[in-house]
Design a protein around this motif. Structure first.
Motif, PDB file in Angstrom:
ATOM      1  N   LYS A  41       0.825  -1.200   0.000  1.00 44.23           N
ATOM      2  CA  LYS A  41       0.000   0.000   0.000  1.00 44.23           C
ATOM      3  C   LYS A  41       0.866   1.259   0.000  1.00 44.23           C
ATOM      4  O   LYS A  41       0.517   2.268  -0.619  1.00 44.23           O
ATOM      5  CB  LYS A  41      -0.920   0.002   1.221  1.00 44.23           C
ATOM      6  N   ILE A  42       1.989   1.194   0.691  1.00 42.66           N
ATOM      7  CA  ILE A  42       2.900   2.344   0.720  1.00 42.66           C
ATOM      8  C   ILE A  42       3.420   2.650  -0.675  1.00 42.66           C
ATOM      9  O   ILE A  42       3.406   3.800  -1.126  1.00 42.66           O
ATOM     10  CB  ILE A  42       4.072   2.059   1.679  1.00 42.66           C
ATOM     11  N   ILE A  43       3.878   1.618  -1.380  1.00 37.21           N
ATOM     12  CA  ILE A  43       4.432   1.812  -2.725  1.00 37.21           C
ATOM     13  C   ILE A  43       3.361   2.335  -3.677  1.00 37.21           C
ATOM     14  O   ILE A  43       3.560   3.314  -4.400  1.00 37.21           O
ATOM     15  CB  ILE A  43       5.021   0.498  -3.271  1.00 37.21           C
ATOM     16  N   LEU A  44       2.213   1.673  -3.666  1.00 35.53           N
ATOM     17  CA  LEU A  44       1.146   2.056  -4.590  1.00 35.53           C
ATOM     18  C   LEU A  44       0.574   3.428  -4.246  1.00 35.53           C
ATOM     19  O   LEU A  44       0.031   4.110  -5.123  1.00 35.53           O
ATOM     20  CB  LEU A  44       0.037   0.995  -4.569  1.00 35.53           C
ATOM     21  N   LEU A 111      28.958  13.170  -7.088  1.00 30.96           N
ATOM     22  CA  LEU A 111      28.426  13.284  -5.733  1.00 30.96           C
ATOM     23  C   LEU A 111      26.901  13.227  -5.726  1.00 30.96           C
ATOM     24  O   LEU A 111      26.295  12.568  -4.871  1.00 30.96           O
ATOM     25  CB  LEU A 111      28.900  14.598  -5.101  1.00 30.96           C
ATOM     26  N   THR A 112      26.280  13.905  -6.687  1.00 30.00           N
ATOM     27  CA  THR A 112      24.816  13.871  -6.766  1.00 30.00           C
ATOM     28  C   THR A 112      24.334  12.463  -7.077  1.00 30.00           C
ATOM     29  O   THR A 112      23.366  11.974  -6.471  1.00 30.00           O
ATOM     30  CB  THR A 112      24.307  14.844  -7.839  1.00 30.00           C
ATOM     31  N   GLY A 113      25.006  11.809  -8.013  1.00 28.18           N
ATOM     32  CA  GLY A 113      24.635  10.435  -8.342  1.00 28.18           C
ATOM     33  C   GLY A 113      24.761   9.505  -7.147  1.00 28.18           C
ATOM     34  O   GLY A 113      23.928   8.610  -6.951  1.00 28.18           O
ATOM     35  N   THR A 114      25.787   9.730  -6.330  1.00 28.99           N
ATOM     36  CA  THR A 114      25.965   8.904  -5.135  1.00 28.99           C
ATOM     37  C   THR A 114      24.821   9.107  -4.153  1.00 28.99           C
ATOM     38  O   THR A 114      24.293   8.140  -3.585  1.00 28.99           O
ATOM     39  CB  THR A 114      27.302   9.240  -4.448  1.00 28.99           C
ATOM     40  N   LEU A 115      24.421  10.362  -3.955  1.00 29.58           N
ATOM     41  CA  LEU A 115      23.329  10.644  -3.019  1.00 29.58           C
ATOM     42  C   LEU A 115      21.982  10.171  -3.542  1.00 29.58           C
ATOM     43  O   LEU A 115      21.037   9.994  -2.772  1.00 29.58           O
ATOM     44  CB  LEU A 115      23.285  12.153  -2.724  1.00 29.58           C
ATOM     45  N   VAL A 116      21.863   9.972  -4.842  1.00 28.26           N
ATOM     46  CA  VAL A 116      20.648   9.377  -5.403  1.00 28.26           C
ATOM     47  C   VAL A 116      20.713   7.853  -5.303  1.00 28.26           C
ATOM     48  O   VAL A 116      19.691   7.187  -5.076  1.00 28.26           O
ATOM     49  CB  VAL A 116      20.457   9.816  -6.874  1.00 28.26           C
ATOM     50  N   ALA A 117      21.922   7.293  -5.451  1.00 29.15           N
ATOM     51  CA  ALA A 117      22.072   5.836  -5.444  1.00 29.15           C
ATOM     52  C   ALA A 117      21.979   5.244  -4.041  1.00 29.15           C
ATOM     53  O   ALA A 117      21.509   4.110  -3.874  1.00 29.15           O
ATOM     54  CB  ALA A 117      23.413   5.451  -6.078  1.00 29.15           C
ATOM     55  N   ILE A 118      22.422   5.970  -3.035  1.00 24.32           N
ATOM     56  CA  ILE A 118      22.434   5.435  -1.663  1.00 24.32           C
ATOM     57  C   ILE A 118      21.046   4.969  -1.222  1.00 24.32           C
ATOM     58  O   ILE A 118      20.892   3.849  -0.722  1.00 24.32           O
ATOM     59  CB  ILE A 118      23.008   6.471  -0.680  1.00 24.32           C
ATOM     60  N   PRO A 119      19.991   5.805  -1.358  1.00 24.36           N
ATOM     61  CA  PRO A 119      18.669   5.327  -0.922  1.00 24.36           C
ATOM     62  C   PRO A 119      18.162   4.138  -1.715  1.00 24.36           C
ATOM     63  O   PRO A 119      17.452   3.281  -1.177  1.00 24.36           O
ATOM     64  CB  PRO A 119      17.773   6.559  -1.105  1.00 24.36           C
ATOM     65  N   GLN A 134      15.687   0.419   6.680  1.00 18.19           N
ATOM     66  CA  GLN A 134      16.339   0.673   5.397  1.00 18.19           C
ATOM     67  C   GLN A 134      15.303   0.897   4.302  1.00 18.19           C
ATOM     68  O   GLN A 134      15.467   1.779   3.441  1.00 18.19           O
ATOM     69  CB  GLN A 134      17.253  -0.497   5.035  1.00 18.19           C
ATOM     70  N   ARG A 135      14.231   0.106   4.324  1.00 12.73           N
ATOM     71  CA  ARG A 135      13.177   0.292   3.321  1.00 12.73           C
ATOM     72  C   ARG A 135      12.560   1.683   3.445  1.00 12.73           C
ATOM     73  O   ARG A 135      12.309   2.358   2.446  1.00 12.73           O
ATOM     74  CB  ARG A 135      12.107  -0.783   3.462  1.00 12.73           C
ATOM     75  N   GLU A 136      12.291   2.083   4.669  1.00 10.78           N
ATOM     76  CA  GLU A 136      11.685   3.405   4.858  1.00 10.78           C
ATOM     77  C   GLU A 136      12.608   4.514   4.359  1.00 10.78           C
ATOM     78  O   GLU A 136      12.158   5.460   3.705  1.00 10.78           O
ATOM     79  CB  GLU A 136      11.361   3.648   6.328  1.00 10.78           C
ATOM     80  N   THR A 137      13.885   4.400   4.666  1.00 11.82           N
ATOM     81  CA  THR A 137      14.834   5.417   4.211  1.00 11.82           C
ATOM     82  C   THR A 137      14.834   5.520   2.696  1.00 11.82           C
ATOM     83  O   THR A 137      14.838   6.620   2.129  1.00 11.82           O
ATOM     84  CB  THR A 137      16.251   5.098   4.716  1.00 11.82           C
ATOM     85  N   GLY A 138      14.820   4.363   2.024  1.00 10.19           N
ATOM     86  CA  GLY A 138      14.780   4.369   0.565  1.00 10.19           C
ATOM     87  C   GLY A 138      13.503   4.986   0.030  1.00 10.19           C
ATOM     88  O   GLY A 138      13.535   5.791  -0.905  1.00 10.19           O
ATOM     89  N   ILE A 139      12.369   4.628   0.624  1.00  9.74           N
ATOM     90  CA  ILE A 139      11.078   5.142   0.161  1.00  9.74           C
ATOM     91  C   ILE A 139      10.975   6.646   0.381  1.00  9.74           C
ATOM     92  O   ILE A 139      10.587   7.404  -0.522  1.00  9.74           O
ATOM     93  CB  ILE A 139       9.926   4.415   0.875  1.00  9.74           C
ATOM     94  N   LEU A 140      11.317   7.089   1.584  1.00  6.75           N
ATOM     95  CA  LEU A 140      11.188   8.515   1.890  1.00  6.75           C
ATOM     96  C   LEU A 140      12.159   9.363   1.078  1.00  6.75           C
ATOM     97  O   LEU A 140      11.822  10.479   0.656  1.00  6.75           O
ATOM     98  CB  LEU A 140      11.408   8.757   3.387  1.00  6.75           C
TER      99      LEU A 140
END
Length: 257
Positions: A41-44, A111-119, A134-140
């Motif tokens: 539900k969070i993803i959708l 650097l920008t690419g790294t900060l986009v790739a980390i999540p 970890q999932r929440e960090t990626g989603i947020l």
């Protein structure tokens, strides 16, 4: 060209978030650690949440209170000084050596690419390890990046500022010729700081916070050193990205647990 590359990065991030989810959903019967219904539900529900975020972000000036002057006043003062000195800084202080400028641009992109790739990596790791934090960090972070990208594109179309390479670095605003490649605010800075703000809010370790904020600061500095943006562009871009990242965390923290 970078606009297209950044859109490709954003698409890659979206794929990194959605593809593992779809795969987990397809094999839910055989995988005991597959995402729960609440996770689906969070993803959708993310598109609707992003629309709600945009409504809150664009109407936020109407909710400014007197206590907000504690940070708005110094930010406004710094912006005024930056605008007044932008032309001198880009014309006489920042190097015009093309090799130095290109190296700075390459550093800001990395650097920008790294900060986009980390999540994206955190979300994938969260799925594999069944780690909701970890999932929440990626989603947020993904949500904050989309919010930030939408806001900075809107601001570019409003302010239409010329890039430093044009008109002897005068940095004029409201020039229709600037179009979607407007200099204000810095796209890199907005995205970098929004990502850093979410990661630093989710992980309170001083080392993590120092690391992500150092990378975000590096993005802002190298955009100026690369003669891509005026100091004002990265100042407002950094502040905008940080505020959006914090807003997303404040509004949605705990949703993925």
């Amino acid at each position: 060209m970078f606009i297209f590359r950044m859109r490709a990065c954003m698409l890659a991030l979206a794929i990194a978030v959605t593809v593992p989810f779809c795969q987990a959903q397809a094999t839910e019967q055989s995988l005991p650690d597959a995402p729960r219904p609440s996770q689906r539900k969070i993803i959708l529900g993310m598109p609707m949440e992003i629309l709600k975020d945009q409504a809150g972000i664009w109407t936020s000036p109407a909710r400014i209170r007197s206590r907000d002057l504690l940070w708005l006043t110094p930010l406004a003062a710094a912006t005024g000084v930056a605008i007044a000195t932008d032309h001198h800084t880009m014309g006489s202080v920042v190097s015009h050596d093309t090799n130095f400028n290109q190296t700075s641009v390459n550093a800001s992109n990395a650097l920008t690419g790294t900060l986009v790739a980390i999540p994206a990596a955190l979300y994938g790791s969260g799925l594999l390890r069944n780690d909701p934090h970890q999932r929440e960090t990626g989603i947020l972070t993904a949500e904050a990046l989309v919010d930030s990208y939408a806001v900075q594109e809107g601001m570019k179309l409003v302010f239409w500022r010329e890039r430093p390479a044009k008109d002897n670095s005068r940095g004029l605003f409201f020039q229709s010729s600037a179009g979607v490649d407007s200099s204000f605010p810095s796209n890199h800075s907005v995205l970098a700081w929004s990502s850093a703000a979410v990661i630093a809010s989710e992980y309170k370790s001083p080392w993590v916070q120092a690391g992500v904020y150092t990378m975000a600061t590096g993005v802002s500095l190298t955009r100026v050193m690369g003669q891509q943006h005026f100091p004002t562009d990265v100042l407002i871009g950094s502040a905008t990205g940080w505020l959006i990242g914090r807003y997303v965390v404040h509004r949605h923290h705990g949703r993925a647990y």
